[in-house]
Design a protein around this motif. Structure first.
Motif, mmCIF file in Angstrom:
data_model
loop_
_atom_site.group_PDB
_atom_site.id
_atom_site.type_symbol
_atom_site.label_atom_id
_atom_site.label_comp_id
_atom_site.label_asym_id
_atom_site.label_seq_id
_atom_site.Cartn_x
_atom_site.Cartn_y
_atom_site.Cartn_z
ATOM 1 N N GLU A 546 0.832 -1.201 0.000
ATOM 2 C CA GLU A 546 0.000 0.000 0.000
ATOM 3 C C GLU A 546 0.866 1.250 0.000
ATOM 4 N N TYR A 547 0.343 2.309 -0.599
ATOM 5 C CA TYR A 547 1.075 3.577 -0.669
ATOM 6 C C TYR A 547 1.098 4.262 0.692
ATOM 7 N N GLN A 548 2.253 4.722 1.098
ATOM 8 C CA GLN A 548 2.367 5.498 2.330
ATOM 9 C C GLN A 548 2.557 6.964 1.983
ATOM 10 N N GLN A 549 1.623 7.771 2.445
ATOM 11 C CA GLN A 549 1.628 9.198 2.135
ATOM 12 C C GLN A 549 2.781 9.928 2.830
ATOM 13 N N GLN A 550 3.395 10.857 2.113
ATOM 14 C CA GLN A 550 4.350 11.782 2.733
ATOM 15 C C GLN A 550 3.575 13.024 3.127
ATOM 16 N N ILE A 551 3.767 13.498 4.332
ATOM 17 C CA ILE A 551 2.966 14.649 4.752
ATOM 18 C C ILE A 551 3.684 15.952 4.436
ATOM 19 N N VAL A 552 3.032 16.729 3.566
ATOM 20 C CA VAL A 552 3.621 17.977 3.108
ATOM 21 C C VAL A 552 2.621 19.095 3.344
ATOM 22 N N PHE A 553 2.982 20.071 4.158
ATOM 23 C CA PHE A 553 2.146 21.292 4.190
ATOM 24 C C PHE A 553 2.964 22.444 4.737
ATOM 25 N N LEU B 9 -3.242 18.807 17.453
ATOM 26 C CA LEU B 9 -3.197 17.732 16.463
ATOM 27 C C LEU B 9 -4.325 17.978 15.464
ATOM 28 N N VAL B 10 -3.957 18.158 14.186
ATOM 29 C CA VAL B 10 -4.972 18.259 13.137
ATOM 30 C C VAL B 10 -5.080 16.873 12.516
ATOM 31 N N ALA B 11 -6.308 16.337 12.469
ATOM 32 C CA ALA B 11 -6.447 14.937 12.050
ATOM 33 C C ALA B 11 -7.565 14.747 11.039
ATOM 34 N N LYS B 12 -7.355 13.818 10.118
ATOM 35 C CA LYS B 12 -8.354 13.441 9.123
ATOM 36 C C LYS B 12 -8.825 12.019 9.415
ATOM 37 N N PRO B 13 -9.926 11.870 10.166
ATOM 38 C CA PRO B 13 -10.432 10.516 10.409
ATOM 39 C C PRO B 13 -11.198 9.994 9.195
ATOM 40 N N ALA B 32 -0.048 31.276 13.723
ATOM 41 C CA ALA B 32 -0.506 31.989 14.922
ATOM 42 C C ALA B 32 0.327 31.611 16.149
ATOM 43 N N GLY B 33 1.367 30.826 15.937
ATOM 44 C CA GLY B 33 2.302 30.521 17.020
ATOM 45 C C GLY B 33 2.060 29.190 17.728
ATOM 46 N N MET B 34 1.120 28.390 17.228
ATOM 47 C CA MET B 34 0.880 27.095 17.871
ATOM 48 C C MET B 34 1.822 26.033 17.292
ATOM 49 N N GLU B 35 1.973 24.964 18.042
ATOM 50 C CA GLU B 35 2.731 23.816 17.520
ATOM 51 C C GLU B 35 1.725 22.844 16.931
ATOM 52 N N VAL B 36 1.868 22.561 15.649
ATOM 53 C CA VAL B 36 0.845 21.792 14.960
ATOM 54 C C VAL B 36 1.415 20.497 14.400
ATOM 55 N N ILE B 37 0.709 19.417 14.681
ATOM 56 C CA ILE B 37 1.059 18.117 14.090
ATOM 57 C C ILE B 37 -0.119 17.735 13.205
ATOM 58 N N TYR B 38 0.167 17.329 11.968
ATOM 59 C CA TYR B 38 -0.909 16.888 11.076
ATOM 60 C C TYR B 38 -0.742 15.381 10.857
ATOM 61 N N THR B 39 -1.831 14.622 11.069
ATOM 62 C CA THR B 39 -1.723 13.159 11.011
ATOM 63 C C THR B 39 -1.614 12.612 9.599
ATOM 64 N N GLY B 40 -2.081 13.374 8.605
ATOM 65 C CA GLY B 40 -2.236 12.802 7.271
ATOM 66 C C GLY B 40 -3.588 12.116 7.167
ATOM 67 N N LEU B 41 -3.805 11.465 6.021
ATOM 68 C CA LEU B 41 -5.126 10.920 5.688
ATOM 69 C C LEU B 41 -5.392 9.566 6.337
#
Lengths: 553, 133
Positions: A546-553, B9-13, B32-41
């Protein structure tokens, strides 16, 4: 285009005009300090022949490089296909919506699948919980597909299916349903989206790693070239790239870069370019900046024609023609004052028609709130019909062609998109440039949001002309029990089918997946025997990973 | 505001792949100065709970456009409570019908932000809540 005396005189007049303008604006400043398109291309106060000096005159429609359209007479012969994207709940419910739309004069079907189907999970999978039938129809097996097209003659309608990662399996089901209706493969007309690269870049419904996905795609190209000759085997999609926040220039550039990757993959797989390229089709977004959108379509057509001829040495004119479906921009619709969306959609649709689209979906006014209701999808379809039948927009080809502004902007978009494509070439092509494209798109999306919040970009009802309002009352709700019904249907299917045979056919797929042999005939055989989508994708997951996404933002 | 940045934590369930909004909000919170972690899809509620605990966040911001929010959002709140992390502020966003909002709030989602919300509104909300708690 103009002789030098005429140009000289225009230049002199232009200088006088500019002096006058300077005095005027010193006294009365313009509405904005500067004007530009959404892609950031500066817009002049006025355009003159000077702005297209040095450009060769345009060809006629139906002639290389097809700037003015792919057919000689375009909509005078036949209007574009009015194709509303639809699907929700079970195959029974969606079949009803299809027949409603066909009764109202829609001319092609377009199937929306739910997320479990798009990602290759059966409706009773743990990961499908809450998602079954929500954003499209749930298709688990041939049984669902038979219901979906019940009483719809597949030799008469053309069907577009928005399916990517498991496109080969859904196409196999479509072929199998046709056979049951007594319709031969060579009679089938339609499109599978089958564009996996934009899934990694922008939309997220991928399953397998890129190289295996590309193999499934070239298997489809090869199978259809021989067996389903009128089928559009891919719809290379800028739509989702734009929805994810790209500019118009990025939409053209990234879509065509993906197109280049597919053509190259097919050539590398040993196919002749003129054998498969005539069946490639495209899918674009129609966004708000009206003239930029019209010129985007013209520029994309010209750029693709040159790429196919000069880069890939295509000889068949059909290989060079960029044919495309358009959908109006979902991301421009607002939850505030939803009726205003009807106007947005109408102008977006007009830009697609003036840009020469072959097929069009108009969004419904309530789509920032829910899936469209019957009444709002009808207004959306009627919008197309007004453009086609009432306002004369379809009576001549490329009516904006020759406008100094339109031609100048077409040239600029072509040039800027070409620069992006060169950059992607430098990175090793689209499959290697996924993260680069993601980053560019995110930067544009963030800027767009900031411009709305600062008021630099006006959105009626959202940051200007707001009003107190209630939400519409007739929004569509998907029956929450659809997941349950699908699970029951699956249990019954598994109890009644020849499971020994299904297991053998799944083993065959597993074996062939590891070789270079074309998988399509194996998928067709398996689905005919009611192997489910989740089972087949499960086997492929085992072989391909399965493809593992790289997180880019 | 004290000197320590708020961790989010920003998350996409779920299976929804539309993460333009999630990424824009993640970037805005970071700016805005927060520490942000994004989980991905494609995160399950359990994966989101695990990430929230591991990253020791004050806020979990969930985004869902697929219509699966009634199934997915409350599962995250409930799971956090079970892990004795019920103090984590849980927010939701996406295409959420009005009639679902009271039930989501009853189940412990602190606030729901629907399309058209400015990033500043969300920033102000988080700063107000986390500073007051």
């Amino acid at each position: 285009m103009f002789d030098s005396d005429v140009l000289e005189s225009i230049k002199e007049q232009g200088q006088k005009y500019n002096e006058k303008l300077k005095k005027l604006t010193a006294k009365r400043p313009e509405r904005q300090p500067n004007f530009s398109t959404d892609s950031g291309i500066d817009i002049n106060t006025v355009y003159t022949p000077e702005d297209i000096a040095g450009q060769s005159p345009n060809s006629f429609p139906g002639e290389y490089p097809y700037t003015r359209g792919v057919q000689p007479n375009m909509y005078r012969g036949r209007l574009w296909t009015m194709r509303q994207y639809a699907g929700f709940g079970t195959s029974e419910e969606t079949n009803k919506r299809f027949r409603y739309l066909l009764d109202q004069g829609q001319t092609g079907l377009s199937v929306a699948f739910d997320l479990p189907t798009q990602i290759g999970y059966d409706s009773d999978d743990q990961l499908s919980m809450g998602e079954v039938g929500k954003v499209g129809v749930a298709i688990d097996s041939l049984l669902d597909m038979e219901t979906l097209f019940d009483q719809i003659p597949l030799d008469k309608v053309s069907t577009s299916m928005t399916i990517n990662s498991p496109a080969a399996i859904l196409l196999a089901m479509y072929i199998a349903v046709a056979e049951k209706q007594g319709v031969k493969q060579e009679q089938l007309k339609g499109t599978i989206q089958n564009d996996i690269l934009k899934e990694y870049v922008a939309r997220g419904t991928y399953i397998f790693p890129p190289e295996h996905s590309m193999r499934l795609i070239t298997d489809i190209f090869a199978y259809c070239a021989k067996n389903v000759p009128s089928w559009n085997t891919i719809s290379i999609s800028g739509y989702h790239i734009r929805e994810a926040g790209s500019t118009a220039v990025q939409e053209v550039a990234f879509t065509l870069a993906d197109g280049i990757a597919y053509v190259q993959a097919a050539i590398d797989a040993g196919l002749d370019v003129d054998e498969f390229a005539p069946r490639l089709s495209f899918f674009f977004n129609a966004h708000l900046n009206f003239f930029e959108e019209v010129t985007k379509f013209r520029a994309a057509r010209r750029l693709w024609a040159k790429i196919m001829k000069e880069r890939f040495g295509a000889k068949n004119p059909k290989s060079m023609m960029l044919r495309f479906h358009t959908q109006t921009a979902g991301c421009t619709l607002t939850a505030q004052q939803p009726d205003v969306n009807i106007m947005r959609v109408a102008y977006q649709a007009l830009s697609a028609v003036l840009g020469g689209t072959q097929s069009l979906h108009t969004n419904s006014r309530d789509e920032a709130l829910a899936l469209p209701s019957d009444s709002s999808v009808l207004i959306a379809l009627r919008t197309q019909q007004v453009i086609g039948y009432e306002i004369g927009a379809a009576d001549t080809v490329d009516p904006l062609g020759g406008s100094y502004f339109i031609e100048n902007l077409t040239n600029q978009i072509e040039q800027k998109a070409g620069e992006y494509i060169s950059k992607i070439d430098d990175l090793g092509g689209a499959p290697k440039a996924i993260e680069f494209m993601q980053k560019e798109i995110h930067t544009s999306a963030y800027k767009y949001q900031k411009d709305i919040e600062s008021g630099a970009k006006v959105v009626i009802g959202l940051n200007k002309f707001q009003m107190e309002e209630g939400r519409p009352k007739d929004l569509l709700r998907v029956d929450p029990l659809v997941g349950r019904r699908q699970a029951d249907k699956l249990a019954k299917l598994r109890a009644e089918r020849d499971n020994e045979k299904v297991q053998k056919l799944l083993k065959d797929i597993e074996g062939v997946a590891g070789t270079g042999e074309n998988l399509m005939p194996y998928f067709i055989e398996a689905v005919k025997n009611y192997a489910t989508l989740g089972e087949i994708c499960g086997v492929l997951r085992g072989v391909f990973g399965e493809y593992q996404q790289q997180i880019v933002f | 505001m004290s000197g320590k940045p708020i961790r989010v934590l920003v998350a996409k369930p779920g299976l929804d792949g539309h993460d333009r909004g999630a990424k824009v909000i993640a970037q805005a919170l970071r700016d805005a100065g927060m520490e942000v972690i994004y989980t991905g899809l494609r995160q399950t509620p359990d994966q989101i709970i695990g990430a929230a605990l591991q990253e020791d966040v004050a806020v979990v911001a969930l985004s869902c456009l697929s219509g699966a929010h009634m199934h997915l959002f409350p599962a995250v709140v409930e799971g956090l409570r079970k892990q004795n992390a019920g103090d984590i502020l849980v927010l939701g966003g996406g295409i959420i019908p009005d009639e679902d909002i009271p039930e989501l709030k009853n189940k412990g989602i602190s606030e729901i932000f629907t399309p058209g919300t400015s990033t500043q509104t969300i920033i102000d909300y988080i700063e107000g809540k986390v500073a007051n708690s």
